[in-house]
Scaffold this active site. Sequence first.
Site, short mmCIF file in Angstrom:
data_model
loop_
_atom_site.label_atom_id
_atom_site.label_comp_id
_atom_site.label_asym_id
_atom_site.label_seq_id
_atom_site.Cartn_x
_atom_site.Cartn_y
_atom_site.Cartn_z
N GLU A 79 37.55 48.30 32.77
CA GLU A 79 37.84 48.21 34.20
C GLU A 79 38.80 49.32 34.63
OE1 GLU A 79 37.56 43.88 32.61
OE2 GLU A 79 38.21 45.85 31.88
N CYS B 207 44.18 43.87 33.91
CA CYS B 207 43.15 44.56 34.70
C CYS B 207 43.05 43.95 36.09
CB CYS B 207 41.81 44.51 33.99
SG CYS B 207 41.72 45.60 32.55
#
Length: 148
Positions: free
Chosen positions: A77, A104
């Site tokens: 990500e 994330c």
Amino acid sequence: MNCKICNSKKWDRRFLDMAKLVSSWSKDPSTKVGAVITDDENRIISVGYNGFPREVIDNESRLNDRELKYQVIIHAEMNAIMFANKSLKGCTLYTYPFEPCSKCASVIIQSGIKRVVSYPNCKDRWESSFEISRKLFQESGVELSYAT
């Protein structure tokens, strides 16, 4: 069912399939993760997979040393967010094989992404992190959807 909803689910499946493909590029021997970011017109903005930073040697001994690997690896990500060449405000993030971790999630929220599509977690090892992510997403107004 509304055709717009059917079409949206079709695109979701396509981009999750693409995130799965991107995950196969990772050299991580235990967990390969892929991410795809799209805009509101289903155009691909960026992709990412989990791996070591550029120019850092990613040999087998380092990749198999969990303690070191967790200190060095960049999540899919975050790679996708860093390599995007435009604002991500209002974009959608697709992740495979599971939802984003709490670290994330914070970066996703900060980047302006408004929707995350993934698969439900099936590994107890990371459940506490995913639970925090869900709370952060809910609090910040980021929609989290699971593939059906």
